[in-house]
Design a protein around this motif. Structure first.
Motif, PDB file in Angstrom:
ATOM      1  N   CYS A 160     -77.339  41.397  16.829  1.00  0.00           N
ATOM      2  CA  CYS A 160     -75.919  41.739  16.862  1.00  0.00           C
ATOM      3  C   CYS A 160     -75.597  42.572  18.098  1.00  0.00           C
ATOM      4  O   CYS A 160     -74.642  42.278  18.831  1.00  0.00           O
ATOM      5  CB  CYS A 160     -75.545  42.497  15.589  1.00  0.00           C
ATOM      6  SG  CYS A 160     -73.835  43.096  15.559  1.00  0.00           S
ATOM      7  N   VAL A 193     -73.055  33.690  13.143  1.00  0.00           N
ATOM      8  CA  VAL A 193     -71.791  34.374  12.873  1.00  0.00           C
ATOM      9  C   VAL A 193     -71.617  35.566  13.803  1.00  0.00           C
ATOM     10  O   VAL A 193     -70.546  35.776  14.394  1.00  0.00           O
ATOM     11  CB  VAL A 193     -71.726  34.834  11.396  1.00  0.00           C
ATOM     12  CG1 VAL A 193     -70.524  35.749  11.169  1.00  0.00           C
ATOM     13  CG2 VAL A 193     -71.637  33.623  10.472  1.00  0.00           C
ATOM     14  N   PHE A 198     -70.682  29.650   8.643  1.00  0.00           N
ATOM     15  CA  PHE A 198     -70.749  30.086   7.250  1.00  0.00           C
ATOM     16  C   PHE A 198     -71.101  28.934   6.323  1.00  0.00           C
ATOM     17  O   PHE A 198     -71.833  29.092   5.348  1.00  0.00           O
ATOM     18  CB  PHE A 198     -69.399  30.684   6.818  1.00  0.00           C
ATOM     19  CG  PHE A 198     -69.285  32.159   7.041  1.00  0.00           C
ATOM     20  CD1 PHE A 198     -70.095  33.055   6.359  1.00  0.00           C
ATOM     21  CD2 PHE A 198     -68.373  32.667   7.946  1.00  0.00           C
ATOM     22  CE1 PHE A 198     -69.995  34.423   6.567  1.00  0.00           C
ATOM     23  CE2 PHE A 198     -68.256  34.027   8.166  1.00  0.00           C
ATOM     24  CZ  PHE A 198     -69.068  34.909   7.470  1.00  0.00           C
ATOM     25  N   LEU A 203     -81.654  41.364  12.589  1.00  0.00           N
ATOM     26  CA  LEU A 203     -80.233  41.030  12.589  1.00  0.00           C
ATOM     27  C   LEU A 203     -79.421  42.055  13.374  1.00  0.00           C
ATOM     28  O   LEU A 203     -78.518  41.698  14.136  1.00  0.00           O
ATOM     29  CB  LEU A 203     -79.725  40.933  11.149  1.00  0.00           C
ATOM     30  CG  LEU A 203     -80.255  39.744  10.339  1.00  0.00           C
ATOM     31  CD1 LEU A 203     -79.834  39.858   8.884  1.00  0.00           C
ATOM     32  CD2 LEU A 203     -79.769  38.433  10.926  1.00  0.00           C
ATOM     33  N   ARG A 235     -76.527  33.705   9.895  1.00  0.00           N
ATOM     34  CA  ARG A 235     -76.015  35.064  10.114  1.00  0.00           C
ATOM     35  C   ARG A 235     -76.006  35.408  11.601  1.00  0.00           C
ATOM     36  O   ARG A 235     -75.039  36.010  12.096  1.00  0.00           O
ATOM     37  CB  ARG A 235     -76.877  36.070   9.344  1.00  0.00           C
ATOM     38  CG  ARG A 235     -76.687  36.010   7.839  1.00  0.00           C
ATOM     39  CD  ARG A 235     -77.562  37.038   7.136  1.00  0.00           C
ATOM     40  NE  ARG A 235     -77.302  37.065   5.701  1.00  0.00           N
ATOM     41  CZ  ARG A 235     -77.945  37.845   4.846  1.00  0.00           C
ATOM     42  NH1 ARG A 235     -78.894  38.668   5.292  1.00  0.00           N
ATOM     43  NH2 ARG A 235     -77.659  37.806   3.560  1.00  0.00           N
ATOM     44  N   ARG A 270     -80.591  30.589   6.490  1.00  0.00           N
ATOM     45  CA  ARG A 270     -79.656  31.674   6.164  1.00  0.00           C
ATOM     46  C   ARG A 270     -79.616  32.710   7.286  1.00  0.00           C
ATOM     47  O   ARG A 270     -78.544  33.161   7.691  1.00  0.00           O
ATOM     48  CB  ARG A 270     -80.101  32.340   4.858  1.00  0.00           C
ATOM     49  CG  ARG A 270     -79.286  33.553   4.444  1.00  0.00           C
ATOM     50  CD  ARG A 270     -79.641  33.958   3.014  1.00  0.00           C
ATOM     51  NE  ARG A 270     -81.065  34.156   2.847  1.00  0.00           N
ATOM     52  CZ  ARG A 270     -81.689  35.304   3.079  1.00  0.00           C
ATOM     53  NH1 ARG A 270     -80.999  36.349   3.509  1.00  0.00           N
ATOM     54  NH2 ARG A 270     -82.983  35.416   2.875  1.00  0.00           N
ATOM     55  N   VAL A 271     -80.781  33.070   7.819  1.00  0.00           N
ATOM     56  CA  VAL A 271     -80.827  34.060   8.899  1.00  0.00           C
ATOM     57  C   VAL A 271     -80.201  33.503  10.173  1.00  0.00           C
ATOM     58  O   VAL A 271     -79.433  34.197  10.855  1.00  0.00           O
ATOM     59  CB  VAL A 271     -82.281  34.503   9.148  1.00  0.00           C
ATOM     60  CG1 VAL A 271     -82.383  35.370  10.396  1.00  0.00           C
ATOM     61  CG2 VAL A 271     -82.813  35.265   7.938  1.00  0.00           C
ATOM     62  N   ALA A 285     -75.179  32.558   3.057  1.00  0.00           N
ATOM     63  CA  ALA A 285     -75.327  33.207   4.368  1.00  0.00           C
ATOM     64  C   ALA A 285     -74.972  34.670   4.275  1.00  0.00           C
ATOM     65  O   ALA A 285     -74.184  35.072   3.445  1.00  0.00           O
ATOM     66  CB  ALA A 285     -74.449  32.524   5.396  1.00  0.00           C
TER      67      ALA A 285
END
Length: 408
Positions: free
Chosen positions: A10, A136, A267, A6, A133, A129-130, A408
């Motif tokens: 990012c 987002v 989300f 993650l 993220r 869920r990953v 999330a």
């Protein structure tokens, strides 16, 4: 490993989002010519499109972490060289174009490996869920990066913005390169690499995997239409807003409403009880009809902003669901090649839409072109629902909820 994944995504997303603003303002400072900006940006796009299929083959042959590591290190190097040249005041347009071309090739090799890296690291129940993220992070980076790059360029110059981008890519490379997939390369990947000795055979095999799944091809075509129509909207929208809806501030309101919608959609995706994910994906894409109809009128700013909010909310729901469904349905040994075909259509369609929007509007008018685009995007994506396999119903979405990891 999940935290490294993650964090690396990012850093890479933020670095990627910094580049367009940095390049645009750097070229404008050097030449003051908008056509030169187009040349430099095209220099990145062309090798990206050419090498994507090859990148898909390598993503399936090699460990995805190594491919991503080399891709981000290459992009780090291009940005570092660009930073040095700009800081030294060399300001050579040819150098910027060549560096952009190398960066485009690196993207082509790195992008198909990312879905394989996620599949190799994240258990199936946690992928939605990953992916949410990651969505987002990508969305917020796209919003924040222009402001960050613009501030640095105004305060210190484009060279420092390029230097920051290089540093972010270096950190991303170290972070993602340290991700270790459980069990290493899968047996299927080893067999595929051994049997299909040539790139040509690997490419043919990847295309066969696509053709074996009519639902995938139908969805990808629909998403390509979405990207093309988005190019039309992002060209015609600001012109209409400035000329008929109150000026630049109106367009900023519309764009920000879309950003909020996309983030909320990402989300919401893992929290919604969706029984047929592919239906949700295609309905989400078809929502782009709304802002195009509002643009055709043209409707007041509030209505156009509301339509764009819904459209981008649909995109926010679409993105993590699509990533998760494809990872569930495509064999890991072919995932890089299959996704490279998907990315090829998406990367090519939006620039084409941006390029032809003004000429087409000159022939048909904005109203007719917006309506045609809206009908096309809705028809292409809703038609793909007929090809969606019932067996995907709920599998990637319901499972996280049963495992208690739906947030999330």
């Amino acid at each position: 490993m999940l935290t490294r994944l993650l964090l690396g995504r990012c850093l890479s997303a933020l670095a990627t989002a910094l580049i367009p603003t940095t390049l645009t303002l750097a070229v404008l400072r050097v030449t003051g010519d908008g056509a030169a900006v187009g040349i430099v940006l095209a220099s990145e796009l062309i090798p990206l499109l050419v090498f994507l299929p090859i990148g898909g083959v390598l993503a399936d042959r090699l460990r995805p972490g190594r491919v991503v590591l080399l891709a981000d290190l290459t992009r780090c190097l291009t940005q570092a060289v660009m930073a040095v040249e700009l800081l030294l005041g060399l300001n050579r347009l040819l150098d910027l174009a060549l560096l952009s071309a190398v960066a485009g090739a690196a993207i082509a090799f790195g992008s198909p490996a990312v879905p394989r890296l996620v599949v190799a690291v994240v258990p199936a129940p946690d992928r939605l869920r990953v992916n949410a993220r990651i969505g987002v992070v990508t969305s917020l980076s796209a919003v924040a990066a222009p402001a960050i790059a613009g501030t640095i360029i105004v305060a210190a110059g484009p060279g420092w913005a390029a230097a920051l981008t290089a540093a972010l890519f270096a950190c991303s490379a170290v972070t993602l390169g340290g991700v270790r997939a459980k069990g290493g390369t899968s047996p299927e990947v080893r067999r595929t690499s051994a049997f299909y000795a040539s790139f040509r055979e690997d490419l043919v095999h990847g295309w066969r995997e696509v053709r074996r799944r009519p639902w995938f091809l139908a969805c990808v075509v629909g998403h390509g239409v979405w990207h093309f129509v988005a190019g039309l909207f992002l060209t015609l929208g600001p012109v209409t807003a400035v000329q008929q809806l109150g000026g630049e501030a109106s367009w900023m309101v519309i764009m920000q409403s879309g950003t909020v919608g996309m983030v909320l959609g990402v989300f919401a995706a893992p929290r919604l009880r969706i029984r047929r994910p592919l239906v949700a994906v295609q309905v989400g894409a078809s929502c782009y009809l709304l802002p195009l109809v509002a643009l055709a009128v043209p409707a007041p700013v509030a209505v156009l902003a509301g339509g764009y909010f819904v459209a981008m909310f649909g995109l926010g729901v679409l993105s993590p669901l699509w990533e998760t469904v494809v990872a569930e349905e495509i064999p890991e040994g072919a995932l890089g090649r299959v996704r490279s075909f998907d990315q090829l259509i998406s990367f090519a369609s939006r620039p084409f839409g941006l390029a032809v929007a003004a000429p087409l509007a000159g022939v048909t008018g904005v109203t007719a072109l917006a309506l045609i685009g809206g009908v096309l995007v809705a028809a292409a994506n809703l038609a793909a629902i007929a090809a969606s396999p019932p067996r995907t119903a709920g599998s990637p979405v319901e499972e996280p909820r049963r495992q208690g990891s739906g947030a999330a």
